[in-house]
Design an enzyme around this catalytic site. Structure first.
Site, PDB file in Angstrom:
ATOM      1  N   MET A  30      -5.705 -19.411   9.265  1.00 37.70           N
ATOM      2  CA  MET A  30      -4.816 -19.841  10.347  1.00 37.70           C
ATOM      3  C   MET A  30      -4.892 -18.841  11.509  1.00 37.70           C
ATOM      4  O   MET A  30      -3.982 -18.778  12.349  1.00 37.70           O
ATOM      5  CB  MET A  30      -3.389 -19.985   9.836  1.00 37.70           C
ATOM      6  N   GLY A  31      -5.981 -18.051  11.544  1.00 35.35           N
ATOM      7  CA  GLY A  31      -6.178 -17.134  12.657  1.00 35.35           C
ATOM      8  C   GLY A  31      -5.282 -15.914  12.579  1.00 35.35           C
ATOM      9  O   GLY A  31      -4.774 -15.574  11.517  1.00 35.35           O
ATOM     10  N   LEU A  33      -6.454 -12.984  12.899  1.00 33.19           N
ATOM     11  CA  LEU A  33      -7.292 -12.400  11.843  1.00 33.19           C
ATOM     12  C   LEU A  33      -7.073 -10.899  11.701  1.00 33.19           C
ATOM     13  O   LEU A  33      -6.739 -10.203  12.664  1.00 33.19           O
ATOM     14  CB  LEU A  33      -8.766 -12.694  12.148  1.00 33.19           C
ATOM     15  N   HIS A  34      -7.279 -10.422  10.477  1.00 35.17           N
ATOM     16  CA  HIS A  34      -7.163  -8.995  10.163  1.00 35.17           C
ATOM     17  C   HIS A  34      -8.270  -8.631   9.172  1.00 35.17           C
ATOM     18  O   HIS A  34      -9.087  -9.492   8.804  1.00 35.17           O
ATOM     19  CB  HIS A  34      -5.764  -8.678   9.615  1.00 35.17           C
ATOM     20  N   HIS A  37      -8.881 -10.932   6.146  1.00 38.41           N
ATOM     21  CA  HIS A  37      -9.706 -12.114   6.422  1.00 38.41           C
ATOM     22  C   HIS A  37     -11.189 -11.715   6.502  1.00 38.41           C
ATOM     23  O   HIS A  37     -12.060 -12.411   5.977  1.00 38.41           O
ATOM     24  CB  HIS A  37      -9.328 -12.736   7.774  1.00 38.41           C
ATOM     25  N   GLY A 147      -8.030 -15.917  -0.645  1.00 38.16           N
ATOM     26  CA  GLY A 147      -7.530 -14.609  -1.052  1.00 38.16           C
ATOM     27  C   GLY A 147      -6.555 -14.707  -2.216  1.00 38.16           C
ATOM     28  O   GLY A 147      -5.763 -15.655  -2.285  1.00 38.16           O
ATOM     29  N   SER A 185      -1.437  -9.209   6.389  1.00 38.85           N
ATOM     30  CA  SER A 185      -1.012 -10.589   6.607  1.00 38.85           C
ATOM     31  C   SER A 185      -0.847 -10.809   8.105  1.00 38.85           C
ATOM     32  O   SER A 185      -0.428  -9.895   8.825  1.00 38.85           O
ATOM     33  CB  SER A 185       0.329 -10.821   5.906  1.00 38.85           C
ATOM     34  N   SER A 186      -1.164 -12.019   8.546  1.00 37.95           N
ATOM     35  CA  SER A 186      -0.969 -12.326   9.974  1.00 37.95           C
ATOM     36  C   SER A 186       0.492 -12.148  10.344  1.00 37.95           C
ATOM     37  O   SER A 186       0.819 -11.743  11.465  1.00 37.95           O
ATOM     38  CB  SER A 186      -1.396 -13.761  10.264  1.00 37.95           C
ATOM     39  N   ARG A 187       1.386 -12.442   9.400  1.00 39.00           N
ATOM     40  CA  ARG A 187       2.827 -12.339   9.696  1.00 39.00           C
ATOM     41  C   ARG A 187       3.266 -10.890   9.894  1.00 39.00           C
ATOM     42  O   ARG A 187       4.322 -10.653  10.473  1.00 39.00           O
ATOM     43  CB  ARG A 187       3.658 -13.002   8.590  1.00 39.00           C
TER      44      ARG A 187
END
Ligand code: AMP
Length: 278
Positions: A30-31, A33-34, A37, A147, A185-187
């Site tokens: 969902m983009g 990115l880190h 990912h 993941g 995490s993106s969050r």
């Protein structure tokens, strides 16, 4: 890196590539990115001749409109990161391209989509299963990478692939963490620097639980986990031990049963999940 927005054009491109014998790896994301990912991207690049990353914030899997609205979107940085690791293809469709109308399709994974995340995010795994099915049909990957961070999601997708006979091999990749143990995490991008430090307690609590699994009963461990989180300003949503094969919740530890400890917690409005294998 080639970037596709249209389903028809990526489909045509993939068919051409596969006809020359290319093996395709897909990493649905969902983009925002880190490095977590990127570890999946690198694994795919090592094992396939064409790696496709999809970036699509899938509205169907959000159960909270606030979460969907606030979900970080960083497509320019995402492109740079993917180019820096040499990714071949980015597929970032528009929501209208993926959903002409809201699908009425409903999956039922039995127990798997009702427990843990399913209990607190009803409909979430249905949304995941719909979008992953679409991505598999569009990209036709030989292998797809997910993941362990979202372990229940991985189990649901295993079941989806088996139930619908998708010719796709699935790979579950290890969780990449920050120095303080916080699962990337993106969050996390929604957390302040201090909050990211505080959120390190999630992994500390999981490590405590894993380290004491033989000495303490699960109720006492859960109470301690909850207290550790509270001390750092986090609110526990759930902490459970489950059988790794089927996610049946376990009340006592059996060293002969491969298990997983799973947790979800809120720090302010931000919901974080994590797990460790036992
Ligand atoms: P998302 O963009 O959050 O939907 O994640 C896309 C994929 O990357 C999912 O299969 C996740 O499980 C995986 N992923 C997310 N965070 C991590 C992490 N810290 N380490 C490894 N994989 C991850």
């Amino acid at each position: 890196m080639q970037v596709f927005r249209e389903i028809t054009s990526i489909r045509k491109f993939i068919i051409e590539q596969k006809s020359t014998g290319k093996k395709v790896g897909l990493i649905p994301t969902m983009g925002a990115l880190h490095i977590g990912h990127l570890s999946l991207v690198r694994k795919s690049m090592a094992e396939n001749s064409l790696t496709v990353v999809s970036v699509f914030v899938n509205p169907l899997q959000f159960t909270n409109p606030y979460d969907l609205e606030k979900y970080p979107r960083t497509i320019e940085t995402d492109v740079q990161l993917l180019e820096s690791v040499g990714c071949d293809i980015l597929f970032c469709p528009l929501a209208e391209g993926i959903y002409h109308e809201t699908p009425q399709l409903k999956f039922d994974f039995g127990h798997l989509d009702k427990v843990l995340e399913g209990q607190f995010r009803p409909g979430h795994f249905n949304g995941v299963a719909v979008v992953v099915s679409k991505l598999f049909n569009i990209v036709q990957p030989d292998v797809a990478y997910f993941g362990q961070k979202d372990y229940q999601q991985f189990m649901v997708i295993l079941k989806l692939v088996e139930a619908l006979s998708f010719p796709v091999a699935l790979v579950c990749c290890e969780i990449i963490r920050e120095n303080n143990g916080l699962a990337m995490s993106s969050r996390n991008k929604l957390l302040s620097a201090e909050a990211q430090v505080a959120a390190g307690v999630i992994f500390l609590a999981l490590s405590f639980a894993k380290g004491n699994i033989l000495q303490m009963n699960i109720g006492a461990i859960k109470a301690k986990v909850e207290a550790m989180l509270l001390d750092n300003g986090l609110r526990l949503e759930y902490f459970e031990m489950a059988d790794r094969k089927n996610l049946n919740v376990l009340q006592s530890f059996d060293p002969h049963v491969p298990s997983v400890l799973l947790i979800a917690a809120y720090l302010g409005e931000v919901r974080l999940i994590d797990n460790v294998f036992v």
